[in-house]
Design an enzyme around this catalytic site. Structure first.
Site, PDB file in Angstrom:
ATOM      1  N   PHE A 160      -6.274   7.790  -6.260  1.00  0.00           N
ATOM      2  CA  PHE A 160      -7.257   8.813  -6.648  1.00  0.00           C
ATOM      3  C   PHE A 160      -6.561  10.048  -7.245  1.00  0.00           C
ATOM      4  O   PHE A 160      -6.770  10.396  -8.414  1.00  0.00           O
ATOM      5  CB  PHE A 160      -8.095   9.139  -5.404  1.00  0.00           C
ATOM      6  CG  PHE A 160      -8.787  10.455  -5.425  1.00  0.00           C
ATOM      7  CD1 PHE A 160      -9.617  10.806  -6.478  1.00  0.00           C
ATOM      8  CD2 PHE A 160      -8.609  11.354  -4.376  1.00  0.00           C
ATOM      9  CE1 PHE A 160     -10.265  12.034  -6.495  1.00  0.00           C
ATOM     10  CE2 PHE A 160      -9.258  12.573  -4.382  1.00  0.00           C
ATOM     11  CZ  PHE A 160     -10.077  12.919  -5.444  1.00  0.00           C
ATOM     12  N   ASP A 178       2.582   1.524  -8.575  1.00  0.00           N
ATOM     13  CA  ASP A 178       1.531   1.460  -7.550  1.00  0.00           C
ATOM     14  C   ASP A 178       1.396   0.003  -7.136  1.00  0.00           C
ATOM     15  O   ASP A 178       1.377  -0.886  -7.982  1.00  0.00           O
ATOM     16  CB  ASP A 178       0.210   1.974  -8.140  1.00  0.00           C
ATOM     17  CG  ASP A 178      -0.778   2.373  -7.061  1.00  0.00           C
ATOM     18  OD1 ASP A 178      -1.227   3.531  -7.074  1.00  0.00           O
ATOM     19  OD2 ASP A 178      -1.098   1.524  -6.195  1.00  0.00           O
ATOM     20  N   GLY A 200      -4.809   1.993  -4.092  1.00  0.00           N
ATOM     21  CA  GLY A 200      -5.112   2.430  -5.465  1.00  0.00           C
ATOM     22  C   GLY A 200      -5.849   1.299  -6.173  1.00  0.00           C
ATOM     23  O   GLY A 200      -6.031   0.219  -5.621  1.00  0.00           O
ATOM     24  N   LEU A 229       3.488  10.235  -4.431  1.00  0.00           N
ATOM     25  CA  LEU A 229       2.148  10.288  -3.833  1.00  0.00           C
ATOM     26  C   LEU A 229       1.816   8.986  -3.097  1.00  0.00           C
ATOM     27  O   LEU A 229       0.787   8.914  -2.420  1.00  0.00           O
ATOM     28  CB  LEU A 229       1.081  10.524  -4.913  1.00  0.00           C
ATOM     29  CG  LEU A 229       1.223  11.738  -5.832  1.00  0.00           C
ATOM     30  CD1 LEU A 229       0.019  11.848  -6.756  1.00  0.00           C
ATOM     31  CD2 LEU A 229       1.360  13.024  -5.041  1.00  0.00           C
ATOM     32  N   ALA A 276       3.954  14.558  -1.370  1.00  0.00           N
ATOM     33  CA  ALA A 276       2.587  14.911  -0.950  1.00  0.00           C
ATOM     34  C   ALA A 276       2.469  14.805   0.561  1.00  0.00           C
ATOM     35  O   ALA A 276       2.808  13.790   1.161  1.00  0.00           O
ATOM     36  CB  ALA A 276       1.578  13.968  -1.602  1.00  0.00           C
ATOM     37  N   TYR A 327      -0.376   9.192  11.591  1.00  0.00           N
ATOM     38  CA  TYR A 327      -0.406   9.641  10.193  1.00  0.00           C
ATOM     39  C   TYR A 327       0.222  11.035  10.080  1.00  0.00           C
ATOM     40  O   TYR A 327       1.103  11.278   9.256  1.00  0.00           O
ATOM     41  CB  TYR A 327      -1.857   9.645   9.706  1.00  0.00           C
ATOM     42  CG  TYR A 327      -2.051  10.142   8.301  1.00  0.00           C
ATOM     43  CD1 TYR A 327      -1.318   9.591   7.247  1.00  0.00           C
ATOM     44  CD2 TYR A 327      -2.968  11.145   8.008  1.00  0.00           C
ATOM     45  CE1 TYR A 327      -1.499  10.036   5.955  1.00  0.00           C
ATOM     46  CE2 TYR A 327      -3.153  11.591   6.714  1.00  0.00           C
ATOM     47  CZ  TYR A 327      -2.417  11.041   5.687  1.00  0.00           C
ATOM     48  OH  TYR A 327      -2.599  11.488   4.411  1.00  0.00           O
TER      49      TYR A 327
END
Ligand code: UDP
Length: 321
Positions: A11, A31, A36, A76, A117, A149
């Site tokens: 995203f 990716d 994704g 990311l 990130a 997380y």
């Protein structure tokens, strides 16, 4: 400039790729499409400065080759979404820690400035609101999957900062506060796309807990602007920045607003946390960023209001996916 975006079909990654291309840069994306989607980048495929490979960052050789080709790395790629995290903690911990280790060690060999990130989730159960970057991180117990997380992302942050301090690899960390916008999927539990889809389908809108918990939502376009500006500033190296909106809304009010924007007649239902996630699940009650640090450094402020954000997401889902 040439950029590598790990998780570039995600995203946020896909919006970042789009904006960098718009600014005439060359963009490489890696990716594995685990969360994704190729749909997120299909409109970029014909762009002559866009290159992508479907593979995992864990493929060291490939990632090394990609890093070699670029000037700046945006890392990311990560396991995201509270639902996914609770259901697949092994994948979360391994993806988030191993992938970051690999990216930073390879970026270090070529001394490529790297953005990592992170998330507002790292503040955990802290009650020191608004959250400042130098505030304490308050985690729950290790038997509660959710906190894996936050801890895995905190390790990523430690590592990024350590690479700067010890090895002089330029790194920048940003903690993103509930980023939303078109292309975000509700599949992994994110609240705004979930509510938008439910409202448009006329299905019940599922508010977890009592709905009094609140969040601050930031439009992805504002986030992308911040990510690009931060990597242009050597003063940002070795630092952590909050990126978020200050406008706070309870999840119950959010449900009502989404219903209104979608002109839906959906009823709003309350679902206990243990049914939505797992027994003993702990939510964060409030999450508000202090953004003084990023404002002072690059003048960044969010520009897209919550009604506009919700309209954007509802329109996106109205059109299709
Ligand atoms: N939430 C909800 N209904 C949903 C999905 C999420 O009430 O269908 C709540 C969730 O419990 C949390 C908030 O919305 O309090 C934000 O959830 P999300 O997973 O989007 O992000 P978080 O801020 O928890 O990482």
């Amino acid at each position: 400039m040439r950029y590598l975006i790990t998780g570039g079909a995600g995203f946020i990654g896909s919006h970042l790729a789009e904006e960098l291309l718009r600014r005439s840069h060359e963009v490489y994306v890696i990716d594995d499409l685990s969360t994704g989607s190729i749909h997120n980048i299909k409109h970029l495929k014909t762009h002559d400065k866009f290159h992508y490979v479907v593979d995992t960052v864990m493929n060291r050789q490939l990632t090394a080759e990609l890093i070699d080709q670029v000037d700046i790395v945006y890392h990311l790629a990560a396991a995201v979404g509270v639902k996914l995290i609770v259901e697949s903690p092994v994948r979360t911990i391994e993806t988030n820690i191993q992938a970051t280790e690999i990216v930073l060690s390879l970026a270090n060999k070529k001394k490529r400035p790297t953005f990592v990130a992170s998330t507002s989730e790292v503040y955990g159960k802290s009650l020191e609101l608004p959250f400042r970057e130098d505030g304490d991180l308050v985690m729950g117990g290790t038997t509660k999957g959710r906190w894996s997380y936050a801890c895995s992302k905190a390790i990523d942050e430690f590592l990024a900062i350590a690479y700067w301090k010890e090895k002089k690899l330029p790194t920048v960390v940003a903690r993103l506060f509930n980023t939303v916008g078109p292309r975000q999927t509700g599949q992994y539990g994110m609240v705004v796309p979930s509510f938008a889809r439910q409202a448009l389908a006329g299905h019940p809108i599922t508010v977890y807990g009592d709905g009094k918990q609140s969040r601050c939502f930031t439009h992805v376009a504002d986030v992308v602007r911040a990510l690009i500006a931060l990597m242009d500033k050597p003063e940002a190296y070795g630092s952590v920045f909050n990126i978020g909106n200050h406008q706070e809304i309870s999840i119950l009010d959010l449900a009502k607003q989404v219903r209104e924007v979608a002109q839906s007649k959906s009823e709003i239902v309350f679902v206990p946390y243990e049914k939505a996630y797992e027994q003993g699940f702990e939510d964060m009650v409030r999450r508000v960023p202090d953004t003084t640090k990023i404002k002072n450094l690059i003048g960044w402020q969010p520009t897209v209001s919550l009604p506009q954000i919700l309209t954007d997401v509802v329109e996106f889902y109205r059109r299709g996916p």
